[in-house]
Design a protein around this motif. Structure first.
Motif, PDB file in Angstrom:
ATOM      1  N   ALA A  36       0.832  -1.213   0.000  1.00  0.00           N
ATOM      2  CA  ALA A  36       0.000   0.000   0.000  1.00  0.00           C
ATOM      3  C   ALA A  36       0.860   1.254   0.000  1.00  0.00           C
ATOM      4  N   TYR A  37       1.994   1.215   0.689  1.00  0.00           N
ATOM      5  CA  TYR A  37       2.891   2.358   0.714  1.00  0.00           C
ATOM      6  C   TYR A  37       3.396   2.677  -0.686  1.00  0.00           C
ATOM      7  N   GLY A  38       3.636   1.646  -1.475  1.00  0.00           N
ATOM      8  CA  GLY A  38       4.093   1.862  -2.847  1.00  0.00           C
ATOM      9  C   GLY A  38       3.051   2.542  -3.715  1.00  0.00           C
ATOM     10  N   PHE A  73      -4.944  -8.793  -1.164  1.00  0.00           N
ATOM     11  CA  PHE A  73      -4.147  -7.730  -1.778  1.00  0.00           C
ATOM     12  C   PHE A  73      -4.914  -7.004  -2.874  1.00  0.00           C
ATOM     13  N   THR A  74      -5.919  -7.645  -3.456  1.00  0.00           N
ATOM     14  CA  THR A  74      -6.792  -6.949  -4.399  1.00  0.00           C
ATOM     15  C   THR A  74      -7.582  -5.876  -3.663  1.00  0.00           C
ATOM     16  N   ILE A  75      -8.058  -6.214  -2.480  1.00  0.00           N
ATOM     17  CA  ILE A  75      -8.784  -5.245  -1.648  1.00  0.00           C
ATOM     18  C   ILE A  75      -7.838  -4.125  -1.215  1.00  0.00           C
ATOM     19  N   VAL A  76      -6.626  -4.491  -0.802  1.00  0.00           N
ATOM     20  CA  VAL A  76      -5.624  -3.490  -0.399  1.00  0.00           C
ATOM     21  C   VAL A  76      -5.326  -2.554  -1.569  1.00  0.00           C
ATOM     22  N   ALA A  77      -5.159  -3.123  -2.763  1.00  0.00           N
ATOM     23  CA  ALA A  77      -4.871  -2.299  -3.946  1.00  0.00           C
ATOM     24  C   ALA A  77      -5.987  -1.301  -4.196  1.00  0.00           C
ATOM     25  N   ASN A  78      -7.226  -1.758  -4.116  1.00  0.00           N
ATOM     26  CA  ASN A  78      -8.358  -0.855  -4.351  1.00  0.00           C
ATOM     27  C   ASN A  78      -8.398   0.266  -3.317  1.00  0.00           C
ATOM     28  N   GLU A  79      -8.193  -0.078  -2.064  1.00  0.00           N
ATOM     29  CA  GLU A  79      -8.202   0.936  -1.011  1.00  0.00           C
ATOM     30  C   GLU A  79      -7.044   1.918  -1.182  1.00  0.00           C
ATOM     31  N   ALA A  80      -5.863   1.393  -1.518  1.00  0.00           N
ATOM     32  CA  ALA A  80      -4.702   2.261  -1.701  1.00  0.00           C
ATOM     33  C   ALA A  80      -4.909   3.198  -2.893  1.00  0.00           C
ATOM     34  N   ARG A  81      -5.492   2.685  -3.978  1.00  0.00           N
ATOM     35  CA  ARG A  81      -5.779   3.534  -5.140  1.00  0.00           C
ATOM     36  C   ARG A  81      -6.765   4.642  -4.757  1.00  0.00           C
ATOM     37  N   ASN A  82      -7.793   4.263  -4.007  1.00  0.00           N
ATOM     38  CA  ASN A  82      -8.776   5.259  -3.571  1.00  0.00           C
ATOM     39  C   ASN A  82      -8.114   6.341  -2.722  1.00  0.00           C
ATOM     40  N   ARG A  83      -7.243   5.931  -1.814  1.00  0.00           N
ATOM     41  CA  ARG A  83      -6.550   6.894  -0.951  1.00  0.00           C
ATOM     42  C   ARG A  83      -5.640   7.796  -1.778  1.00  0.00           C
ATOM     43  N   ARG A  84      -4.952   7.213  -2.747  1.00  0.00           N
ATOM     44  CA  ARG A  84      -4.046   8.009  -3.577  1.00  0.00           C
ATOM     45  C   ARG A  84      -4.834   9.042  -4.384  1.00  0.00           C
ATOM     46  N   VAL A 125       9.383   6.071  -8.008  1.00  0.00           N
ATOM     47  CA  VAL A 125       8.284   5.093  -8.035  1.00  0.00           C
ATOM     48  C   VAL A 125       6.947   5.804  -7.879  1.00  0.00           C
ATOM     49  N   SER A 126       6.877   6.799  -7.017  1.00  0.00           N
ATOM     50  CA  SER A 126       5.603   7.506  -6.790  1.00  0.00           C
ATOM     51  C   SER A 126       5.121   8.256  -8.025  1.00  0.00           C
ATOM     52  N   ARG A 127       6.026   8.578  -8.942  1.00  0.00           N
ATOM     53  CA  ARG A 127       5.657   9.309 -10.156  1.00  0.00           C
ATOM     54  C   ARG A 127       5.377   8.384 -11.344  1.00  0.00           C
ATOM     55  N   LEU A 128       5.591   7.087 -11.171  1.00  0.00           N
ATOM     56  CA  LEU A 128       5.303   6.149 -12.254  1.00  0.00           C
ATOM     57  C   LEU A 128       3.805   6.104 -12.535  1.00  0.00           C
ATOM     58  N   PRO A 129       3.432   5.773 -13.772  1.00  0.00           N
ATOM     59  CA  PRO A 129       2.008   5.542 -14.038  1.00  0.00           C
ATOM     60  C   PRO A 129       1.483   4.432 -13.104  1.00  0.00           C
ATOM     61  N   GLY A 130       0.221   4.498 -12.757  1.00  0.00           N
ATOM     62  CA  GLY A 130      -0.382   3.579 -11.791  1.00  0.00           C
ATOM     63  C   GLY A 130      -0.084   2.118 -12.030  1.00  0.00           C
ATOM     64  N   ARG A 131      -0.203   1.648 -13.278  1.00  0.00           N
ATOM     65  CA  ARG A 131      -0.003   0.216 -13.539  1.00  0.00           C
ATOM     66  C   ARG A 131       1.439  -0.212 -13.276  1.00  0.00           C
ATOM     67  N   TYR A 132       2.402   0.699 -13.488  1.00  0.00           N
ATOM     68  CA  TYR A 132       3.801   0.386 -13.206  1.00  0.00           C
ATOM     69  C   TYR A 132       4.092   0.483 -11.709  1.00  0.00           C
ATOM     70  N   ARG A 133       3.554   1.515 -11.084  1.00  0.00           N
ATOM     71  CA  ARG A 133       3.751   1.703  -9.641  1.00  0.00           C
ATOM     72  C   ARG A 133       3.210   0.482  -8.878  1.00  0.00           C
ATOM     73  N   GLU A 134       2.046  -0.004  -9.280  1.00  0.00           N
ATOM     74  CA  GLU A 134       1.432  -1.133  -8.586  1.00  0.00           C
ATOM     75  C   GLU A 134       2.227  -2.420  -8.771  1.00  0.00           C
ATOM     76  N   VAL A 135       2.710  -2.680  -9.967  1.00  0.00           N
ATOM     77  CA  VAL A 135       3.448  -3.920 -10.186  1.00  0.00           C
ATOM     78  C   VAL A 135       4.776  -3.889  -9.419  1.00  0.00           C
ATOM     79  N   ILE A 136       5.425  -2.736  -9.358  1.00  0.00           N
ATOM     80  CA  ILE A 136       6.652  -2.593  -8.566  1.00  0.00           C
ATOM     81  C   ILE A 136       6.341  -2.813  -7.086  1.00  0.00           C
ATOM     82  N   ALA A 137       5.270  -2.184  -6.604  1.00  0.00           N
ATOM     83  CA  ALA A 137       4.898  -2.307  -5.187  1.00  0.00           C
ATOM     84  C   ALA A 137       4.553  -3.753  -4.824  1.00  0.00           C
ATOM     85  N   LEU A 138       3.847  -4.439  -5.697  1.00  0.00           N
ATOM     86  CA  LEU A 138       3.484  -5.836  -5.412  1.00  0.00           C
ATOM     87  C   LEU A 138       4.709  -6.743  -5.379  1.00  0.00           C
ATOM     88  N   ARG A 139       5.569  -6.626  -6.376  1.00  0.00           N
ATOM     89  CA  ARG A 139       6.722  -7.533  -6.475  1.00  0.00           C
ATOM     90  C   ARG A 139       7.811  -7.217  -5.455  1.00  0.00           C
TER      91      ARG A 139
END
Length: 181
Positions: A36-38, A73-84, A125-139
């Motif tokens: 989520a931090y990512g 983590f799907t739920i975490v991703a959705n919540e993190a996206r909403n917060r961002r 990382v914070s400036r990457l497009p969402g789909r890249y930021r998320e894949v980096i954060a997950l891996r």
């Protein structure tokens, strides 16, 4: 005592065993926070807390034959996206790195150099497009496997791998140095 599986814990939690759900929270809280931090930076703790609340409320919809971690983590991703998104409307996101204790025998300038490198990476990382930021954060932040990453992203494994490869290429270009995968 043997460690109970995620499915066993979910089944127990569905019947009102709060200790079982607490065990799931303890098992996945730190990787969820890193992930989520990512995505959401300083909003990560709130996103993870809300994600666990939503997961608890929706345990009835979880299929115990499926893997719990990608579902969570799907739920975490959705919540993190909403917060961002919410944070972006209020102000520009700034990731902060918490101060870490100084290792014994390490010079102060080395500690500052490591902090600066880490901060620079998080800023990029914070400036990457969402789909890249998320894949980096997950891996790398949540340390999910490639298949778990693909499952959380709801995409084929090959898509997750190519997205990660492109994200690392963007990081390399922006950092001007070698980023290992």
């Amino acid at each position: 005592m043997d460690r109970r599986s995620d499915a066993e814990l979910v089944i127990a939690a569905r019947t009102g065993d709060l200790d079982a759900f607490t065990e799931l929270v303890e098992r996945y809280r730190l990787p969820a926070l890193r992930f989520a931090y990512g995505i959401a930076g300083n909003e990560a703790e709130d996103a993870v807390q809300e994600a666990f609340v939503k997961a608890f409320r929706n345990l009835g919809g979880f299929r115990t034959e499926a893997a719990f971690k990608p579902w969570l983590f799907t739920i975490v991703a959705n919540e993190a996206r909403n917060r961002r998104r919410s944070l972006s409307r209020r102000n520009k996101l700034e990731l902060q790195v918490r101060e870490q204790p100084r290792p014994v025998g390490v010079a102060v300038d080395e500690v500052f150099a490591q902090h600066d490198q880490r901060q620079r990476l998080l800023d990029v990382v914070s400036r990457l497009p969402g789909r890249y930021r998320e894949v980096i954060a997950l891996r790398y932040f949540a340390e999910l496997s490639e298949s778990e990453t693909a499952e959380v992203l709801s995409c084929p494994l090959g898509t997750a791998k190519s997205r990660l490869s492109r994200a690392l290429a963007v990081l390399r270009a922006q950092l001007g140095e070698e980023v290992t995968s």
